[in-house]
Scaffold this motif. Structure first.
Motif: not given
Length: 827
Positions: A710-715
């Motif tokens: 999935r397109q996680w937020d990197l933070e």
């Protein structure tokens, strides 16, 4: 037994795509009053307003109607009838209002409960699912033109439009990650490497894997770990035919293959066999092939010591860097890849392909530098596997394909009881309620025993049957070992307890500096050298003053640890703590008195003296997940410690989830001595790293490429995976805490990573119903009649779409099944 795959339909679903969330966490689409009253303040205002209006309407409609005495009887009767009718209508209206208010209150309670359940569900499940993994060969572009779907680069505002090439045919090339053994640079330093063959007649050379130059447009990059860090090529991709076609994938039993992959999309796959033809593997004996390869290349390696006991003592006291210094040409160290196997393992054609590939790539094409072994667990303790060759052969015939028989070494738990008889004192905890000699808690016991019986190897990769590598196995094992050798011991433990997220942390140098800053800010001194703690016992070599630190490190480096007390110790042990502060209590049978001396303290030199410490030293332990401090981590097995003095607090411990790792001979010797002399043991994922910590051996976590579905937020990736103490995987908030482990399900590497199996099966060309977290649970639930995701992949979708998948090299684990028909076999 090998079972033949059955064709699958491969038909894609025309059903509208549904949210692919776990069934327990999925937001069901309904029309609800909740949509009008989603905020708790608004909800209360609307509820009270409706209630007041409803009660006012009831009060106004129930006012009485007076009848005068002078009215005619007909009028009076008519009026009475009207009053009774109005009264009944008022009663009905009141009941309807009460029902409405009840339903409204019920909707409020349900919406409140659903909001609470949604708050408990993992946040990452609401990130958008990535599709770039499934773009096929028709979208192949050069690395310079590649724009990943995720994580997006700083200069990348949006993903490039997907361009499908229908006319151009891409051609794979042989992929050879081994050194150029014929080059002048190599032969000037090392002995010649002679070619090896599959058959005794030396007419069938070992084939090459094939790879495509370029990547499918939009193919995501790893969120965790890196290719470039290790020198793994990231500008090529592997399809199923180039990877497995040389080993029997894509052609029939009649042609010597395995009869799998023939019913998948295969446009242009014939190029795989253009030079070698379709190799007949029906008569290959892999053990014999490895032995012949080693024999013709024996001058490359040191002779096996004749006296194992004396060799063991000597190697514990020598620095491994100087073993080969007297040779004109360098000798090459040998490594064993020990695959843990068990009686009853469900062998399939895909499993056979995997190990044909491993043996060919790391052993035969390396001139015997690596050797593959199967450590076969005989579950029946009554089988006389150490005394009766016929009993051994019966076990092999029933459980292992004939081509792998000569690779197997059998063991049993009763054999381990004889080898490590104990007595083992009471464990701090035993969450699994298993025996200390059982494979679940002590899978390292047979590996320790194996190492004692094979002094020819300097290192041992501990491997599992349900792991797969998309790529060339030699590149994986060689590059990880080379990188680990270059790592400094300075803040080694601190780096190794963190996930490396390149798009968030930046370069490795930047990450190293960040770790240093966080360590300084934490107020904790970096671990260096052996760790001293109350109740610590010394190895024989340590008593003679031998250190495991290389000459590049200060010889007196060490770390003093004062573990916190264990709250559940028995009262009598707490009462004796001061009295036996400098002694091991109770004394162990067979331990000499001088083993009970108090541990001396040591001083750690200043950090500026340590920057080169350990560089060019082979790592004693290479793990594939971070090495975390188990204390207060919430990990289920953090206190599965056996044989240690319970009058002291638990010793300091480190662990790494998933047992796959490389262990040096000297680390396994340390583990063996701690087990047979001191009767010490810990859970199998904790013992190797803890022994390296206690005795000052070199241990590193190798951050190999790990993908997220999935397109996680990197933070958020950093917050979830490095959410423990001081931005690490240790302590409270650890990703290995029982409640936090769900975050790994959407990854390609963890003991229950569901995305690993999904992406592997799609890459093999199988259509499947994708589960909510990208994996097995959804697929199995769908098979039992529950609603899952939509059917994706398969031959028709690949032929009508962008072609078959082509992925960068990656480790995937676990792969519990491959052909979807295998689920029917199990049932």
């Amino acid at each position: 037994m090998i079972r033949t795959s059955k064709p699958s339909s491969g038909l894609p679903s025309t059903e509208k795509e549904k949210p692919l969330l776990p069934f327990a966490a999925r937001n069901k689409q309904r029309i609800q009053v909740r949509t009008l009253i989603s905020h708790y303040l608004y909800r209360r205002v609307i509820l009270w307003t409706i209630a007041v209006l409803a009660l006012s309407a009831i009060a106004l409609s129930t006012k009485g109607v007076s009848i005068t005495n002078g009215e005619a009887p007909e009028i009076k009767a008519h009026t009475q009838t009207r009053i009774e009718t109005n009264t009944q209508a008022q009663v009905d209206e009141a009941e309807n209002t009460a029902t409405f208010l009840f339903l409204l209150a019920d909707a409020y309670e349900k919406s409140k409960k659903e909001e609470e359940e949604e708050a408990k569900s993992p946040h990452w499940l609401h990130f958008k699912r990535l599709d770039g993994f499934y773009h096929g060969l028709k979208t192949l572009v050069r690395i310079e033109d590649h724009k990943p779907e995720y994580p997006k680069r700083d200069d990348q505002h949006k993903t490039s439009p997907l361009t499908v090439s229908l006319s151009r045919t891409h051609t794979p090339k042989p992929y050879v990650p081994q050194p150029d053994y014929k080059s002048s640079k190599y032969v000037s330093k090392y002995h010649d490497v002679k070619p090896c063959y599959l058959n005794k007649e030396e007419t069938i050379p070992v084939p090459n894997v094939l790879a495509y130059n370029g990547l499918p447009q939009g193919l995501p990059e790893p969120a965790i770990g890196s290719h470039k860090l290790f020198g793994l090529r990231d500008d090529v991709c592997f399809d199923r035919f180039g990877r497995y076609g040389p080993y029997g994938f894509g052609y029939s039993y009649d042609d010597g293959g395995l009869d799998v992959g023939m019913d998948t999309e295969k446009n242009g796959s014939d190029i795989v066999w253009a030079k070698t033809g379709k190799i007949d593997y029906s008569n290959v004996d892999w053990g014999d092939a490895q032995s012949r390869c080693l024999e013709v290349n024996k001058e490359r390696f040191d002779e096996v010591p004749s006296n194992t006991a004396s060799a063991l003592t000597e190697e514990m006291e020598q620095d491994q860097k100087h073993v080969f210094q007297h040779h004109e040409r360098k000798k090459t160290a040998r490594t064993a890849i020990v695959v843990r196997l068990y009686v009853g393992f469900p062998w399939t054609e895909h499993a056979v392909l995997n190990f044909r590939a491993m043996i060919s790539e790391v052993s035969l094409r390396s001139g015997g530098e690596y050797t593959v072994h199967f450590l076969l667990h005989a579950l029946d303790n009554d089988e006389p596997i150490w005394a009766d060759p016929k009993a051994v052969q019966n076990v092999l015939d029933d459980n292992v394909p004939p081509e792998f028989h000569s690779l197997c070494t059998l063991w049993s738990e009763d054999q381990m009881r004889l080898y490590y008889p104990g007595p083992f004192a009471r464990s701090f905890t035993n969450p699994s309620s298993s025996s200390i000699h059982g494979v679940y808690r002590s899978a390292h016991f047979p590996l320790q025993h194996f190492a004692q019986a094979h002094p020819e190897y300097d290192h041992f990769w501990n491997w599992e049957m349900d792991m797969r590598w998309i790529g060339n196995y030699y590149e994986l094992f060689d590059r990880l070992g080379t990188w680990a050798k270059k790592q400094s011991r300075h803040e080694m433990w601190e780096r190794s307890e963190r996930y490396y997220i390149p798009r968030y942390h930046g370069s490795w140098d930047n990450f190293t500096q960040l770790v240093h800053s966080q360590t300084v800010a934490s107020g904790r001194r970096p671990v260096m050298g052996p760790v001293h703690y109350p109740g610590r016992l010394s190895l024989r070599s340590e008593k003679r003053g031998v250190s495991f630190l290389p000459p590049t490190c200060p010889k007196n480096a060490g770390t003093i640890v004062h573990p916190r007390p264990y709250p559940d110790r028995p009262p009598q042990a707490q009462a004796q703590t001061h009295r036996y502060r400098c002694h091991h209590y109770p004394p162990r049978a067979g331990s000499p008195d001088d083993d009970l001396e108090a541990t001396p303290t040591a001083t750690t030199p200043a950090p500026e003296d340590l920057t080169t410490c350990g560089i060019d030293e082979d790592a004693d332990l290479i793990t594939l997940n971070p090495i975390f401090d188990a204390e207060s981590s919430g990990w289920v097995y953090q206190l599965d410690i056996t044989g240690y003095d319970r009058s002291h607090p638990p010793p300091p411990r480190r662990a790494s989830i998933v047992t796959a790792s490389r262990l040096s001979r000297r680390l396994l010797n340390v583990m063996h001595e701690e087990t047979h002399r001191f009767h010490h043991a810990m859970f199998t994922e904790m013992f190797p790293a803890t022994m390296a910590l206690h005795h000052g051996l070199k241990a590193v976590y190798a951050p190999h490429p790990v993908y997220l579905d999935r397109q996680w937020d990197l933070e958020a990736v950093d917050r979830m995976f490095n959410g423990g103490r001081d931005h690490t995987t240790s302590g409270k908030g650890s990703p290995y805490q029982f409640q936090n482990e769900y975050h790994h399900k959407g990854s390609t590497w963890y003991y229950d990573a569901q995305f690993a199996g999904t992406i592997w099966r799609r890459w093999l060309g199988y259509a499947q119903v994708e589960g909510p977290a990208g994996g097995e649970e959804g697929e199995k639930a769908t098979g039992s009649g529950e609603t899952g995701g939509r059917l994706r992949g398969g031959r028709q979708e690949e032929e009508e779409g962008t072609g078959r998948m082509c992925l960068r090299s990656m480790l995937v684990h676990p792969v519990k099944w491959e052909d979807p028909e295998e689920l029917a076999w199990e049932k």
